[in-house]
Design an enzyme around this catalytic site. Structure first.
Site, PDB file in Angstrom:
ATOM      1  N   THR A   1      68.723  -5.087  18.131  1.00 55.19           N
ATOM      2  CA  THR A   1      69.735  -6.071  17.685  1.00 55.19           C
ATOM      3  C   THR A   1      70.924  -5.335  17.110  1.00 55.19           C
ATOM      4  O   THR A   1      70.790  -4.205  16.618  1.00 55.19           O
ATOM      5  CB  THR A   1      69.263  -6.919  16.481  1.00 55.19           C
ATOM      6  OG1 THR A   1      68.767  -6.041  15.469  1.00 55.19           O
ATOM      7  CG2 THR A   1      68.306  -7.985  16.837  1.00 55.19           C
ATOM      8  N   ASP A   2      72.065  -5.989  17.094  1.00 56.92           N
ATOM      9  CA  ASP A   2      73.070  -5.538  16.145  1.00 56.92           C
ATOM     10  C   ASP A   2      72.503  -5.869  14.764  1.00 56.92           C
ATOM     11  O   ASP A   2      71.565  -6.658  14.624  1.00 56.92           O
ATOM     12  CB  ASP A   2      74.427  -6.197  16.386  1.00 56.92           C
ATOM     13  CG  ASP A   2      75.545  -5.378  15.754  1.00 56.92           C
ATOM     14  OD1 ASP A   2      75.252  -4.623  14.792  1.00 56.92           O
ATOM     15  OD2 ASP A   2      76.698  -5.473  16.189  1.00 56.92           O
ATOM     16  N   TRP A   3      73.081  -5.253  13.730  1.00 53.38           N
ATOM     17  CA  TRP A   3      72.490  -5.355  12.395  1.00 53.38           C
ATOM     18  C   TRP A   3      72.622  -6.780  11.848  1.00 53.38           C
ATOM     19  O   TRP A   3      73.698  -7.226  11.494  1.00 53.38           O
ATOM     20  CB  TRP A   3      73.142  -4.329  11.471  1.00 53.38           C
ATOM     21  CG  TRP A   3      72.418  -3.007  11.429  1.00 53.38           C
ATOM     22  CD1 TRP A   3      72.027  -2.330  10.298  1.00 53.38           C
ATOM     23  CD2 TRP A   3      71.962  -2.197  12.531  1.00 53.38           C
ATOM     24  NE1 TRP A   3      71.354  -1.172  10.652  1.00 53.38           N
ATOM     25  CE2 TRP A   3      71.299  -1.062  12.000  1.00 53.38           C
ATOM     26  CE3 TRP A   3      72.007  -2.334  13.915  1.00 53.38           C
ATOM     27  CZ2 TRP A   3      70.721  -0.075  12.812  1.00 53.38           C
ATOM     28  CZ3 TRP A   3      71.432  -1.348  14.719  1.00 53.38           C
ATOM     29  CH2 TRP A   3      70.801  -0.248  14.156  1.00 53.38           C
ATOM     30  N   GLY A   4      71.507  -7.471  11.846  1.00 53.98           N
ATOM     31  CA  GLY A   4      71.521  -8.843  11.339  1.00 53.98           C
ATOM     32  C   GLY A   4      71.798  -9.862  12.426  1.00 53.98           C
ATOM     33  O   GLY A   4      72.248 -10.967  12.133  1.00 53.98           O
ATOM     34  N   ALA A   5      71.529  -9.519  13.678  1.00 51.88           N
ATOM     35  CA  ALA A   5      71.887 -10.429  14.768  1.00 51.88           C
ATOM     36  C   ALA A   5      70.693 -11.214  15.316  1.00 51.88           C
ATOM     37  O   ALA A   5      70.825 -11.936  16.289  1.00 51.88           O
ATOM     38  CB  ALA A   5      72.566  -9.654  15.902  1.00 51.88           C
TER      39      ALA A   5
END
Ligand code: BGC
Length: 734
Positions: free
Chosen positions: A261-265
């Site tokens: 994931t992108d960070w927090g996605a």
């Protein structure tokens, strides 16, 4: 159960699995067997633990079986400084400074696959030395609007150019036993509302514009990991989007690596489990803004996913498949005992940074050959502008770096011209960034201007270093620019300086196009990007003529914002209504739009001047008629008809004459860069596979080759075509 002998597995790996050695089918089957045997020994807890973060930039291994942790680091332009275990603060290590390479827009401007490989190899060596297994880059989101705060991290507006350049970068990185992580898949083409905006875009635009660089990264670059985008596509978050991840990435393109994931996605446990997410990073937990002990246990793909497996809502094989991909990536990286040790801050890396920087600089204007400076004459040089001294590796978001050194433009010029009289005045101030905000300038702008006007009064030449910077709402992650104009009163300043001194060179330090009403008041203009550790030296190289500029714009500079296609279609096209957004520009992105709609840009895609002149002549094609299996080979002669040695990028575009569907006027299909001494001529070829001329048919959900007449255009920019040759394709529609 047999306890796996990881040593055997590693030995096998020695011979067949690392980035620089191609595997036979038998060899990779053997590794897959080993991986399956490992999976059979893991508990559900252990498997789930491998699928999510244990800290800001790492995920867990299984110590009892010798399975290591996985360590990641940003980003595309250099290996980021160490970040704290549990928050975004820097750890203040004293041994994590690196070489800052030029931003990817500069790399794209080189139009050089060779330099892209060298860049990838060097940054990969630095990542390896810093003990990183995954390098979070490169980024290949398409340049759709000049307001996107993150364009500087990407490779421009053309899917072919980005595809050609992303592949060697990945190969260079992965030869070090470090995985590249191509990002952000997909349609993260603006920063505003990036964490939730839902993008509606046609299948055709996805396949022809937004997918190709990712597809090339997977199919040709064999990239080992991909990062999902924050945004949604067609109502589902990209991190767990059934169509994007399962159907396209993993099934159609056969991606066998790890989707991170992108960070927090990540946003949903069941979707994350079922729709192809492999590692979840950066999630905040239960609405908490800051980390808490064990909060990683609350990740969507941690405790909650385990629960879904226990309840039978997610089959355990789904988790096994994620672990299989993670182990495969480990075998390619951290478990590869043959991988080289890497190196950091070497002279070689610094020289790669300098070459990419110098070759990426684009000469946009050069009236009466003001550049290169005549340094045989002792010159009085007035340097104006905040960007002459500003450290541009700071700020900008996750691509921020801690370089061992960064040569500023002023320093670079002073180093190169120690005997010339160089004076400096800041001229304007942009204010100071703090915690994602920008505080107003502490200087009096009128005073700064007065000082600058005084400084340029009796100078032989004025070099103005302006543009944007890495503050929020400039070239910076997490926000878009608020205006297309040059900020901080620079336009007025340039106009006022020109009233006092006509010999003005403007160097734009930016990763984006800017409005250029002021350009008539500059006799020379350079696009100077963000150039990393060696930036100031590279700029000096070009300004004094040690390097003859050969960079070409990887995106269009529209005259005004509304001339850009994303903006032409109004608010729902850009930026959307904060919930939804529709890519009404469809396939007509960048020069495709300008050409098709006959909207003259300020500077066109592919444009860039040299200190010498080139003549393209004798354009020919190998044949007049082709079928689908064939390759069109265009040839031409390039002659250096100027006074200096230099490089030229010959560009080959194709146009479909009278298409039955809407098509862009022309599309880049090949390019070739040549270096020529004064007076020399060289033959240059562009090879175009006929199949690359297909368009994507939405109803058939497939690529279609249209028979009939086409034109092959050869030139040195998208708006400077020297010759067009007709050819035909004989083929029935599939
Ligand atoms: C960025 C990514 C980056 C990640 C980790 C995110 O905010 O969008 O590109 O790799 O942070 O720093």
């Amino acid at each position: 159960m047999r306890k796996i002998n990881l040593i055997n597995a590693c030995l096998l790996f020695v011979f067949c699995f690392s980035g620089h050695i191609t595997l036979t089918a038998q060899e990779s089957d053997a590794i897959e067997d080993e991986i399956n045997q490992i999976i059979a020994q893991l508990t559900l807890e252990e498997k789930v633990a491998m699928c999510h973060a244990q800290s800001k930039f790492s995920s867990k291994g299984v110590p009892r079986l010798g399975i290591p942790e996985l360590w990641m680091s940003d980003g595309p332009h250099g290996v980021r400084a160490e970040v704290n275990w549990d928050d975004w603060g820097y750890s203040m290590w004293t041994n994590d400074s690196i070489t800052a390479f030029p931003a990817l827009t500069a790399l794209a401007s080189t139009f050089s696959k060779g330099l892209s490989y060298e860049y990838g190899k060097a940054i990969g060596e630095e990542a390896r030395y810093r003990n990183k297994d995954v390098l979070l880059g490169p980024g290949v989101n398409i340049y759709r609007t000049p307001l996107n705060g993150r364009n500087f991290e990407y490779m421009g507006e053309d899917p072919y150019l980005a595809s050609e350049l992303v592949v060697p970068y990945i190969k260079g990185v992965q030869e070090n036993g470090v995985a590249a992580c191509v990002k952000h898949f997909v349609a993260n083409n603006q920063e505003l509302w990036r964490d939730h905006i839902n993008v509606e875009v046609s299948d055709r635009a996805l396949n022809e514009i937004y997918f190709p660089a990712f597809k090339a990264a997977v199919e040709e670059g064999n990239v080992w990991s991909v990062m999902s985008a924050y945004n949604q596509l067609r109502g589902q978050y990209c991190s767990h989007n059934e169509f994007l991840v399962n159907e396209v990435l993993k099934k159609k393109w056969n991606f066998d690596g790890v989707l991170i994931t992108d960070w927090g996605a990540a946003h949903d446990s069941k979707q994350a489990a079922l729709y192809g997410l492999d590692i979840e990073m950066g999630t905040g937990t239960n609405g908490l803004t800051y980390s808490e002990v064990n909060h990683y246990e609350n990740y969507y793909m941690a405790g909650p996913m385990k629960e879904l497996v226990r309840k039978g809502e997610v089959p355990e094989e789904v988790v096994d498949e994620k672990v299989r991909r993670i182990l495969r990536l480990m075998y390619r990286t951290t478990l590869d005992k043959t991988r080289p040790f890497g190196s950091v801050n070497s002279k070689e890396h610094q020289m790669v940074a300098r070459r990419v920087a110098a070759e990426g600089i684009v000469l946009l204007k050069n009236e009466e050959k003001l550049l290169p400076l005549d340094i045989n004459k002792k010159q009085k040089i007035a340097i104006i502008g905040e960007n002459a001294t500003r450290m541009m590796t700071k700020g900008g978001g996750s691509s921020e770096l801690k370089p061992k050194y960064e040569i500023s433009p002023l320093e670079g010029l002073k180093n190169r011209l120690p005997d010339h009289e160089i004076t400096y005045a800041m001229g304007y101030s942009s204010g100071r960034a703090q915690y994602g905000m920008v505080l107003p300038p502490v200087f009096d702008q009128e005073e700064l201007k007065k000082e600058a006007l005084e400084t340029v009064k009796d100078a032989d030449v004025v070099i103005f270093y302006g543009g944007l910077n890495k503050n929020h709402e400039q070239d910076c992650e997490g926000g878009d620019r608020l205006s297309y104009q040059l900020p901080f009163g620079q336009e007025d300043l340039i106009n006022d300086l020109a009233k006092v001194n006509k010999n003005i060179v403007v160097v734009l330090i930016s990763g984006n196009a800017v409005e250029m009403q002021w350009e008539k008041n500059a006799r020379a203009v350079l696009q100077g990007w963000y150039l990393g550790s060696e930036g100031g030296n590279a700029l000096a190289d070009v300004i004094v003529g040690d390097v003859n500029p050969s960079g070409k714009l990887p995106f269009t500079f529209p005259k005004k914002l509304e001339d850009n296609s994303a903006h032409h279609f109004g608010k729902m096209s850009y930026p959307g209504d904060s919930i939804n957004q529709e890519y009404k520009d469809d396939i007509l992105v960048g020069y495709r739009w300008h050409d098709t709609k006959k909207i003259k840009p300020k500077y066109a895609f592919g444009y860039g001047l040299s200190y010498t002149d080139f003549l393209i002549s004798n354009v020919t094609l190998n044949k007049k008629t082709f079928n689908r299996q064939e390759t069109i080979i265009a040839s031409c002669d390039v002659k250096n008809i100027g006074e200096l040695e230099g490089k030229e990028v010959v560009q080959f575009y194709v146009e479909k004459v009278k298409s039955k569907v809407m098509r862009a006027k022309k599309e880049l299909k090949a390019f070739s860069k040549v270096e020529l001494k004064k007076g020399d001529t060289q033959e240059v070829k562009g090879e175009v596979d006929v199949l690359s001329l297909r368009y994507y048919d939405e109803e058939m959900k497939d690529w279609v080759l249209e028979p009939g007449d086409y034109l092959l255009h050869v030139g040195n920019s998208s708006d400077n075509i020297r010759k067009s040759i007709k050819f035909s394709i004989v083929e029935q529609i599939e």
